[in-house]
Design a protein around this motif. Structure first.
Motif, PDB file in Angstrom:
ATOM      1  N   VAL A   1     -35.875   8.664  27.800  1.00 51.23           N
ATOM      2  CA  VAL A   1     -34.327   9.113  28.234  1.00 51.23           C
ATOM      3  C   VAL A   1     -33.739   8.037  29.180  1.00 51.23           C
ATOM      4  CG1 VAL A   1     -33.364  10.909  29.511  1.00 51.23           C
ATOM      5  CG2 VAL A   1     -35.431  11.380  27.851  1.00 51.23           C
ATOM      6  N   THR A   2     -34.270   7.438  30.085  1.00 48.79           N
ATOM      7  CA  THR A   2     -33.766   6.512  31.034  1.00 48.79           C
ATOM      8  C   THR A   2     -33.166   5.171  30.185  1.00 48.79           C
ATOM      9  OG1 THR A   2     -35.086   7.157  32.797  1.00 48.79           O
ATOM     10  CG2 THR A   2     -34.037   4.996  33.007  1.00 48.79           C
ATOM     11  N   LEU A   3     -34.006   4.737  29.331  1.00 48.73           N
ATOM     12  CA  LEU A   3     -33.578   3.651  28.472  1.00 48.73           C
ATOM     13  C   LEU A   3     -32.382   3.970  27.627  1.00 48.73           C
ATOM     14  CD1 LEU A   3     -36.798   2.125  27.286  1.00 48.73           C
ATOM     15  CD2 LEU A   3     -35.390   1.116  28.982  1.00 48.73           C
ATOM     16  N   VAL A   4     -31.983   5.048  27.064  1.00 52.35           N
ATOM     17  CA  VAL A   4     -31.246   5.684  26.495  1.00 52.35           C
ATOM     18  C   VAL A   4     -29.798   5.780  27.107  1.00 52.35           C
ATOM     19  CG1 VAL A   4     -30.211   7.347  24.767  1.00 52.35           C
ATOM     20  CG2 VAL A   4     -32.531   6.453  24.400  1.00 52.35           C
ATOM     21  N   SER A   5     -30.062   6.740  28.091  1.00 52.67           N
ATOM     22  CA  SER A   5     -28.862   7.256  29.011  1.00 52.67           C
ATOM     23  C   SER A   5     -28.291   6.295  29.917  1.00 52.67           C
ATOM     24  CB  SER A   5     -29.258   8.546  29.505  1.00 52.67           C
ATOM     25  OG  SER A   5     -30.472   8.225  30.586  1.00 52.67           O
ATOM     26  N   VAL A   6     -29.205   5.683  30.646  1.00 48.82           N
ATOM     27  CA  VAL A   6     -28.496   4.749  31.602  1.00 48.82           C
ATOM     28  C   VAL A   6     -27.570   3.621  31.143  1.00 48.82           C
ATOM     29  CG1 VAL A   6     -28.722   3.024  33.456  1.00 48.82           C
ATOM     30  CG2 VAL A   6     -30.442   5.097  33.237  1.00 48.82           C
ATOM     31  N   PRO A   7     -27.822   2.659  30.002  1.00 50.84           N
ATOM     32  CA  PRO A   7     -27.022   1.881  29.851  1.00 50.84           C
ATOM     33  C   PRO A   7     -25.681   2.566  28.916  1.00 50.84           C
ATOM     34  CG  PRO A   7     -28.935   1.180  28.972  1.00 50.84           C
ATOM     35  CD  PRO A   7     -29.025   2.614  29.336  1.00 50.84           C
ATOM     36  N   ILE A   8     -25.845   3.638  28.466  1.00 49.25           N
ATOM     37  CA  ILE A   8     -24.649   4.189  27.717  1.00 49.25           C
ATOM     38  C   ILE A   8     -23.669   5.092  28.785  1.00 49.25           C
ATOM     39  CG2 ILE A   8     -23.861   6.323  26.335  1.00 49.25           C
ATOM     40  CD1 ILE A   8     -26.475   6.100  24.803  1.00 49.25           C
ATOM     41  N   ALA A   9     -24.151   5.472  29.740  1.00 45.21           N
ATOM     42  CA  ALA A   9     -23.557   6.130  30.859  1.00 45.21           C
ATOM     43  C   ALA A   9     -22.810   5.240  31.687  1.00 45.21           C
ATOM     44  CB  ALA A   9     -24.405   6.834  31.853  1.00 45.21           C
ATOM     45  N   LEU A  10     -23.231   4.065  32.200  1.00 44.25           N
ATOM     46  CA  LEU A  10     -22.905   3.005  32.992  1.00 44.25           C
ATOM     47  C   LEU A  10     -21.729   2.429  32.084  1.00 44.25           C
ATOM     48  CD1 LEU A  10     -25.759   1.356  34.631  1.00 44.25           C
ATOM     49  CD2 LEU A  10     -24.395   3.203  35.435  1.00 44.25           C
ATOM     50  N   THR A  11     -21.888   2.154  30.863  1.00 43.10           N
ATOM     51  CA  THR A  11     -20.755   1.408  30.094  1.00 43.10           C
ATOM     52  C   THR A  11     -19.666   2.423  29.730  1.00 43.10           C
ATOM     53  OG1 THR A  11     -22.515   0.474  28.728  1.00 43.10           O
ATOM     54  CG2 THR A  11     -20.268   0.517  27.772  1.00 43.10           C
ATOM     55  N   LEU A  12     -20.000   3.631  29.607  1.00 39.33           N
ATOM     56  CA  LEU A  12     -18.781   4.746  29.392  1.00 39.33           C
ATOM     57  C   LEU A  12     -18.080   4.947  30.898  1.00 39.33           C
ATOM     58  CD1 LEU A  12     -20.323   7.016  26.902  1.00 39.33           C
ATOM     59  CD2 LEU A  12     -18.589   5.416  26.549  1.00 39.33           C
ATOM     60  N   GLY A  13     -19.070   4.957  31.950  1.00 41.17           N
ATOM     61  CA  GLY A  13     -18.375   5.371  33.139  1.00 41.17           C
ATOM     62  C   GLY A  13     -17.608   4.199  33.692  1.00 41.17           C
ATOM     63  N   ILE A  14     -17.794   3.038  33.711  1.00 37.35           N
ATOM     64  CA  ILE A  14     -17.394   1.544  33.997  1.00 37.35           C
ATOM     65  C   ILE A  14     -15.916   1.649  33.121  1.00 37.35           C
ATOM     66  CG2 ILE A  14     -17.416  -0.702  34.355  1.00 37.35           C
ATOM     67  CD1 ILE A  14     -20.412  -0.445  35.160  1.00 37.35           C
ATOM     68  N   GLY A  15     -16.320   1.911  31.929  1.00 36.82           N
ATOM     69  CA  GLY A  15     -14.948   1.684  30.894  1.00 36.82           C
ATOM     70  C   GLY A  15     -13.669   2.694  31.380  1.00 36.82           C
ATOM     71  N   ALA A  16     -14.319   3.951  31.641  1.00 35.38           N
ATOM     72  CA  ALA A  16     -13.373   4.861  32.012  1.00 35.38           C
ATOM     73  C   ALA A  16     -12.774   4.689  33.084  1.00 35.38           C
ATOM     74  CB  ALA A  16     -14.032   6.371  32.072  1.00 35.38           C
ATOM     75  N   ALA A  17     -13.505   4.165  34.096  1.00 34.60           N
ATOM     76  CA  ALA A  17     -12.668   3.639  35.452  1.00 34.60           C
ATOM     77  C   ALA A  17     -11.734   2.335  35.160  1.00 34.60           C
ATOM     78  CB  ALA A  17     -13.600   3.461  36.541  1.00 34.60           C
ATOM     79  N   MET A  18     -12.070   1.529  34.563  1.00 32.02           N
ATOM     80  CA  MET A  18     -11.303   0.338  34.082  1.00 32.02           C
ATOM     81  C   MET A  18      -9.982   0.882  33.460  1.00 32.02           C
ATOM     82  SD  MET A  18     -13.887  -2.495  32.894  1.00 32.02           S
ATOM     83  CE  MET A  18     -12.760  -3.867  32.462  1.00 32.02           C
ATOM     84  N   TRP A  19     -10.103   1.889  32.415  1.00 28.43           N
ATOM     85  CA  TRP A  19      -8.720   2.131  31.995  1.00 28.43           C
ATOM     86  C   TRP A  19      -8.444   3.618  32.414  1.00 28.43           C
ATOM     87  CZ3 TRP A  19     -12.710  -0.106  28.792  1.00 28.43           C
ATOM     88  CH2 TRP A  19     -12.315  -1.738  28.272  1.00 28.43           C
ATOM     89  N   GLN A  20      -8.586   3.743  33.685  1.00 26.27           N
ATOM     90  CA  GLN A  20      -8.285   5.279  34.216  1.00 26.27           C
ATOM     91  C   GLN A  20      -6.954   5.601  33.896  1.00 26.27           C
ATOM     92  OE1 GLN A  20      -7.994   5.039  38.419  1.00 26.27           O
ATOM     93  NE2 GLN A  20      -7.551   7.244  38.515  1.00 26.27           N
ATOM     94  N   GLY A  21      -6.683   6.704  33.375  1.00 28.12           N
ATOM     95  CA  GLY A  21      -5.645   7.611  32.994  1.00 28.12           C
ATOM     96  C   GLY A  21      -5.352   7.037  31.450  1.00 28.12           C
ATOM     97  N   SER A  22      -6.258   6.430  30.510  1.00 24.50           N
ATOM     98  CA  SER A  22      -5.841   6.213  29.207  1.00 24.50           C
ATOM     99  C   SER A  22      -6.411   7.502  28.337  1.00 24.50           C
ATOM    100  CB  SER A  22      -6.454   4.964  28.912  1.00 24.50           C
ATOM    101  OG  SER A  22      -8.053   5.025  29.069  1.00 24.50           O
ATOM    102  N   LEU A  23      -6.172   7.193  27.138  1.00 27.09           N
ATOM    103  CA  LEU A  23      -6.900   8.201  26.064  1.00 27.09           C
ATOM    104  C   LEU A  23      -8.172   8.258  26.048  1.00 27.09           C
ATOM    105  CD1 LEU A  23      -5.973  10.390  24.217  1.00 27.09           C
ATOM    106  CD2 LEU A  23      -6.052   8.512  22.293  1.00 27.09           C
ATOM    107  N   PHE A  24      -8.684   6.963  26.314  1.00 20.94           N
ATOM    108  CA  PHE A  24     -10.326   6.943  26.270  1.00 20.94           C
ATOM    109  C   PHE A  24     -10.700   7.603  27.573  1.00 20.94           C
ATOM    110  CE2 PHE A  24     -13.859   4.516  27.869  1.00 20.94           C
ATOM    111  CZ  PHE A  24     -14.896   4.506  27.075  1.00 20.94           C
ATOM    112  N   ASP A  25     -10.249   7.235  28.597  1.00 25.57           N
ATOM    113  CA  ASP A  25     -10.530   7.997  29.856  1.00 25.57           C
ATOM    114  C   ASP A  25     -10.482   9.540  29.923  1.00 25.57           C
ATOM    115  OD1 ASP A  25     -11.535   8.370  32.670  1.00 25.57           O
ATOM    116  OD2 ASP A  25      -9.332   8.074  33.460  1.00 25.57           O
TER     117      ASP A  25
END
Length: 318
Positions: free
Chosen positions: A111-135
């Motif tokens: 679960v850690t190997l699956v969830s951590v990379p996905i969560a960090l990628t999506l969380g950082i991406g949402a922060a980088m494009w804050q307010g966008s449709l992706f976020d």
């Protein structure tokens, strides 16, 4: 010189607090299990539970001694690696837990190997494009998953992937698999359920940590001067957000300590959580106490490790 050693002083302080917390938690675990309804001697004897037989069995198991004395003996045994003997199976608790613990660690690792990379990628991406449709899409998805209890996520996973589509087995027995594909099928259902729940909270906390760092004056000034947003986030915001991100990961993964109980029960997965649920039904106090302590130690270890990373990564303390 005093400032130079400050981070290591704070780390040792956190370790001391964790040790003290562990002592308090062990006290709470022992006496909470003592309050469980029913008598283990009566459960073991069944229809033969005469007052004389119950008294004799309680004496042989040491249950006739004061609770405080039994707690001190149990705590000293834990310090020496002795988890006691199961009342029901007449086996050492360490022997009963060893196989189940490896199953739980294997599930948590996947679960850690699956969830951590996905969560960090999506969380950082949402922060980088804050307010966008992706976020906004990520925010809606994570809030929806957080709002649904884990047993509902597990039930929906069974309904979709096992009943409607027939792709995966409804139960996961954690048996040895001869191929990588069989292993994926065996662990797919509990991993999907836990990854959904763990990742959702981790995404939101990571996003909040990175956004807080991006909104600092020096990052905003660099962005106003024309610096690339992606470069500023990766090179400057992320290193300073390492402490909060570590806390986000630790808090999310600590859910595996308690939340896995429901998942293991639904999917009949032979882990420590399922073993503790079965022990509660038979009032097997040493087994219940040892399983609960494993969960507590795991949780404390994750939180303490996150605190240490936050301290050592803080540039103001270095």
């Amino acid at each position: 010189m005093r400032h130079k050693h400050k981070p290591w002083f704070l780390v040792s302080q956190r370790l001391g607090i964790a040790f003290l917390t562990l002592i308090i938690v062990s006290f709470a675990v022992f006496f909470a299990t003592e309050l469980l309804p029913g008598d283990v001697a009566e459960v073991l004897l069944g229809q033969a539970a005469t007052p004389e037989a119950v008294a004799a069995l309680r004496e042989s198991m040491g249950l006739d001694t004061p609770a405080l004395g039994r707690f001190i003996g149990w705590l000293l045994g834990l310090a020496q690696g002795d988890l006691g003997t199961s009342y029901v199976n007449n086996m050492t608790v360490a022997e009963l837990i060893s196989g189940r613990l490896s199953n739980s660690l294997k599930l948590a690792g996947i679960v850690t190997l699956v969830s951590v990379p996905i969560a960090l990628t999506l969380g950082i991406g949402a922060a980088m494009w804050q307010g966008s449709l992706f976020d906004r899409g990520i925010s809606i998805l994570t809030i929806s998953v957080i709002s649904v209890p884990e047993f509902m996520v597990a039930t929906l996973s069974v309904l979709i992937f096992a009943v409607w589509l027939g792709w995966l087995p409804a139960l996961s027995f954690g048996a040895d698999t001869s191929s990588f594909l069989e292993m994926l099928r065996a662990y797919a259902m509990p991993v999907i359920t836990l990854s959904f729940v763990v990742s959702a909270q981790m995404i939101r906390m990571t996003r909040a940590a990175v956004i807080e760092t991006i909104n600092t004056p020096y990052v905003e000034m660099a962005l106003l001067k024309g610096a690339l947003r992606s470069r500023m986030v990766i090179s400057h915001a992320l290193p300073n957000a390492l402490g909060p991100i570590a806390n986000a990961v630790a808090l999310s993964l600590s859910y595996l300590v308690g939340g896995v109980i429901i998942v293991e029960t639904i999917f009949n997965y032979p882990g420590v959580a399922k073993l503790m649920v079965d022990a509660v039904a038979t009032r097997d106090l040493p087994l219940i106490q040892s399983c609960a302590m494993i969960f507590c130690v795991s949780y404390l270890s994750l939180i303490t490790l996150a605190d240490m990373i936050a301290i050592l990564s803080n540039p103001r303390l270095r």
